[in-house]
Every structure is written in structure tokens, then in C-alpha cells.
Enzyme design. Structure first.
Site, PDB file in Angstrom:
ATOM      1  N   ASP A   1      18.155  29.284  22.245  1.00 57.37           N
ATOM      2  CA  ASP A   1      17.959  30.216  23.347  1.00 57.37           C
ATOM      3  C   ASP A   1      19.298  30.480  24.029  1.00 57.37           C
ATOM      4  OD1 ASP A   1      16.854  31.746  25.314  1.00 57.37           O
ATOM      5  OD2 ASP A   1      15.598  30.181  26.183  1.00 57.37           O
TER       6      ASP A   1
ATOM      7  N   ASP B   1      22.264  33.789  23.282  1.00 62.39           N
ATOM      8  CA  ASP B   1      22.711  34.657  24.372  1.00 62.39           C
ATOM      9  C   ASP B   1      24.237  34.668  24.474  1.00 62.39           C
ATOM     10  OD1 ASP B   1      20.216  35.490  25.124  1.00 62.39           O
ATOM     11  OD2 ASP B   1      20.409  34.869  27.222  1.00 62.39           O
TER      12      ASP B   1
ATOM     13  N   ASP C   1      27.386  21.141  22.527  1.00 62.77           N
ATOM     14  CA  ASP C   1      28.428  21.422  23.522  1.00 62.77           C
ATOM     15  C   ASP C   1      29.686  21.971  22.841  1.00 62.77           C
ATOM     16  OD1 ASP C   1      28.335  18.892  22.383  1.00 62.77           O
ATOM     17  OD2 ASP C   1      29.330  17.886  24.038  1.00 62.77           O
TER      18      ASP C   1
ATOM     19  N   LYS D   1      22.295  17.769  18.924  1.00 63.16           N
ATOM     20  CA  LYS D   1      22.927  16.839  19.866  1.00 63.16           C
ATOM     21  C   LYS D   1      22.607  15.434  19.359  1.00 63.16           C
ATOM     22  CE  LYS D   1      25.101  16.115  23.807  1.00 63.16           C
ATOM     23  NZ  LYS D   1      26.540  16.383  23.974  1.00 63.16           N
TER      24      LYS D   1
ATOM     25  N   TYR E   1      10.137  23.548  24.540  1.00 62.51           N
ATOM     26  CA  TYR E   1       9.279  24.528  25.202  1.00 62.51           C
ATOM     27  C   TYR E   1       7.799  24.259  24.926  1.00 62.51           C
ATOM     28  CZ  TYR E   1      13.560  27.219  26.010  1.00 62.51           C
ATOM     29  OH  TYR E   1      14.809  27.618  26.391  1.00 62.51           O
TER      30      TYR E   1
END
Ligand code: NAD
Length: 360
Positions: free
Chosen positions: A250, A254, A226, A194, A143
Site C-alpha cells: 500500500d 504510492d 525501510d 521486514k 488489513y
């Protein structure tokens, strides 16, 4: 002796002012029971700040936040501002606040309350007892990394670019917050990356592994993002504390949040190295129900409890708020988002009144 705290309130947009009003009343009630004085000062952020001051984060707001002991934020955003240029979007104000206060650590609990198990979309046996804390890095990663932008290629085609980057020191400081958080919980930490594909993730994994030498009491594990997403919905009870970067955090926070069934119940804390933290619900400004007295104020109220625990070191006051929330749920009060058969439907204000009655 009365202890006093200066709190900046940022009600923002949509349902923000409604849920903030309930929360301020709750804080006042707890304060008067425990001899805590709160000096509240309101400031502008988000869409309302664009309308009234021409910027989603006016300088006065940031200055006022810096001078306070803690910042309680509701939510920002709405359809009205969705087509403005990026620097004028409400979300830009939020990113600016996080950066301006150096808030690099975001703590998001996902706890299944026994009263709300059936609100989860997963089976009871899968979610019963789930108690996860996601520690998300907040001021680095994709970001914020440079270069970013939409550029023209030599062929005249547009190309969008963002850069995922972390320095060792950025990883170390979020890593330490995560290890220390795990120490206060059950002592298990899972780092998510990752590393099989991304160099930035390989560095992340190397640093977190190196840090673990300083925390021999913590059981550290690693998962690829994943697989972590899969495990969260397959068997969430395997997790206690999760630490991950900005983008993965992020998304995973959620997903973890939705295990609990309602976004209207979830608080969060954003902390820096020093200075005030920002405490806010996970949900957005819910423009679809704004101004209708339908919002669930409990995520905001629980954010105030996190403020008392992590920002102001007042665990007794935090416990008092959390107990009052459990109590109103036990009494059967439900806003629309968590309504179930046989419960008493209430609006935002009535939920606030029920909390005050419990606290009295
Ligand atoms: P949202 O969280 O605002 O709403 C999603 C759904 O959940 C809606 O149906 C809404 O009515 C419901 N909901 C959310 N909070 C609730 C509550 N307390 N009580 C009852 N129902 C609740 O997400 P969205 O619709 O994707 O976004 C709306 C606006 O909020 C957008 O402008 C978005 O950018 C902004 N947003 C802000 C934040 C923030 O301030 N931190 C976070 C997410 C989204």
C-alpha cells in the site's frame, strides 16, 4: 467475428462519473475499430451506494460483478461519509469487493512517460526511464488478520489491535503472480519484507525463496521495507518488478507512483485466481475538484487498457488506448494536475475529445 464482453462499470463518487464517461467513450471507439462489442452495465458502490441502497457494497453489485468479464471501477469516498461507522464507510465497500471477488493480486505500474518527466519531484536523471511494476498482496496481511479491534485492558485502558498474518498458500499464490509478471518484463524480481523483525515476514521470505526454484530465469533479490522505501527515491531504476504484502505494498506503491509526478496518470489491476478482475485508477475520488470538469481522466483510461490486456486478453486494443494517451500528451494537452509551461490546458471532457480524435 465480433467478440463481446460484459463490463460492469462502477463510477462511484466524486470525480468518478466524469472520468468514467470519458473512458466508456474511448472503449466504444476502440471497440468499433477492432470489432469488439462491450456490453456495459452500471452498478453502485461507495458513498452513492450508501445513499441510494443503504450499503457501500449492495449485494446486487457484487452479484453483477461476478457475472461480468471484467469490472471497471473509478473511485469511492468523500467528506460526507467520513464520520459513518466503519461498516458503512465507502472504503468498506472496496474491501468487500476485493474479498468478494477473491482479488488477491494488485498490479500497479509506475512508468515515467517521457512527456511528463518534469512533473516528477525528483531529478530528471533519477527518474528518466523508470518502469516499475509493484505486485501487492491484497486480501491478506494486517488489513484482514484476526484478532482485530479496540479492546479494553484489565486496567480499563483501550488497546487497538491488528494482526499481520500470512499462510504459506497465500504467499505462494501472490509469489507466482509476481514471478510470472517478472517473466513478461525484464526478469528481475525484488521481494520486500521486514524479516529482520517480523516472523510473518520470515515465512514470506522463506516461501518466495523456495518458489524461485521454479523460476530459474528470474533474478530474485530481497530488501527490507525501510531500505526499499529509501532505494525507491534514491535510484528507482534499479527496480523492475517488486512483490510485497498488503501493508508494505500500500505504502510503497504510492511512493513509486509519485516518482511519476502525477497520481492522475496511474492505473491498476486487481486479479484473482479466476473470475473477473477489477481495474481502477490509483487515485481517489478527488472531492476537492469533483463536478468541475478538472479531473484528469487518463488514469481511468489507462485502467481500461489494463483491463483489455490483463482481464480480456486484448493486447491490440490495450496498445491502441496507450498509444492514444501518448499521442494526446505529445500534442500538448494537459489537465491541471500535469500542466506545464507552453502546454494546452484542457478539462476532463476536452481531454476525452482529444483522445477520440486521435482514435478516429
Ligand atoms: P485523492 O486521490 O482523491 O486526491 C488527492 C489529490 O490528488 C487531490 O488534490 C485531488 O484533487 C488530486 N487528484 C486525484 N485524482 C486526480 C485526477 N484524476 N485528476 C486531477 N487531480 C486528481 O485522495 P484523497 O484526497 O486522500 O482522498 C479523497 C477521497 O478518496 C477519500 O474519501 C478517500 O477515502 C478516497 N480514496 C478512494 C480510493 C479508491 O477509490 N480506490 C483511493 C484513495 C482514496
Amino acid at each position: 467475428m465480433t467478440q463481446s464482453f460484459r463490463i460492469t462499470l462502477l463510477p462511484g463518487d466524486g470525480i468518478g462519473p466524469e472520468i468514467m464517461a470519458v473512458t466508456v467513450d474511448v472503449l466504444k471507439a476502440v471497440g468499433s475499430r477492432l470489432n469488439l462489442a462491450f456490453e456495459f452495465q452500471e452498478a453502485l458502490i461507495g458513498g452513492i451506494a450508501i445513499d441510494e441502497a443503504g450499503s457501500p457494497l449492495p449485494e446486487e453489485t457484487l452479484a453483477q460483478c461476478r457475472q461480468s468479464d471484467a469490472v471497471l471501477l473509478a473511485a469511492i469516498g468523500g467528506y460526507k461519509w467520513d464520520t459513518l461507522p466503519r461498516h458503512l464507510r465507502p472504503e468498506t465497500g472496496l474491501l468487500g469487493l476485493r474479498a468478494g471477488l477473491g482479488l488477491f493480486a494488485n498490479l500497479r505500474p509506475a512508468t515515467i512517460l517521457p512527456q511528463l518527466i518534469d512533473a516528477s519531484s525528483l531529478k530528471r536523471e533519477v527518474v528518466e526511464g523508470v518502469d516499475i511494476m509493484v505486485v501487492r498482496e491484497l486480501t491478506g496481511g494486517i488489513y484482514f488478520g484476526e484478532p482485530k479491534g479496540i479492546f479494553a485492558t484489565e486496567m480499563g485502558e483501550k488497546r487497538g489491535v491488528n494482526t499481520m498474518a500470512y499462510t504459506e498458500s497465500e504467499i505462494d499464490r501472490i509469489g507466482r503472480v509476481a514471478f510470472e509478471t517478472a517473466q513478461k518484463r525484464s526478469g528481475r524480481l525484488c521481494s520486500v519484507d521486514k524479516a529482520n523483525v517480523l516472523e510473518v515476514s520470515q515465512l514470506w521470505r522463506d516461501r518466495i525463496t523456495a518458489l524461485s526454484a521454479d523460476y530459474p530465469d528470474i533474478e530474485l533479490s530481497h530488501l527490507y521495507v525501510d531500505n526499499a522505501a529509501m532505494q525507491l527515491v534514491r535510484w528507482p531504476k534499479q527496480f523492475d518488478t517488486i512483490v510485497t504484502g498488503n501493508l508494505f505494498g500500500d505504502i510503497l506503491s504510492d511512493a513509486a507512483a509519485m516518482l511519476t509526478g502525477s497520481i492522475g496518470m496511474l492505473p491498476s489491476a486487481s486479479l484473482g485466481a479466476d473470475g473477473p478482475g477489477v481495474f481502477e485508477p490509483v487515485h481517489g475520488s478527488a472531492p476537492d475538484i469533483a463536478g468541475q470538469d478538472k479531473a484528469n481522466p487518463l488514469a481511468q483510461v489507462l485502467s481500461a487498457a489494463m483491463m483489455l490486456r490483463y482481464g480480456l486478453n486484448q493486447p491490440e486494443a490495450a496498445n491502441m488506448i496507450e498509444t492514444s494517451v501518448l499521442s494526446v500528451l505529445d500534442q500538448g494537452y494537459r489537465t491541471g494536475d500535469i500542466m506545464a509551461d507552453g502546454m494546452t490546458a484542457v478539462g476532463c471532457k476536452a481531454m476525452g475529445e482529444a483522445l477520440l480524435k486521435t482514435l478516429a
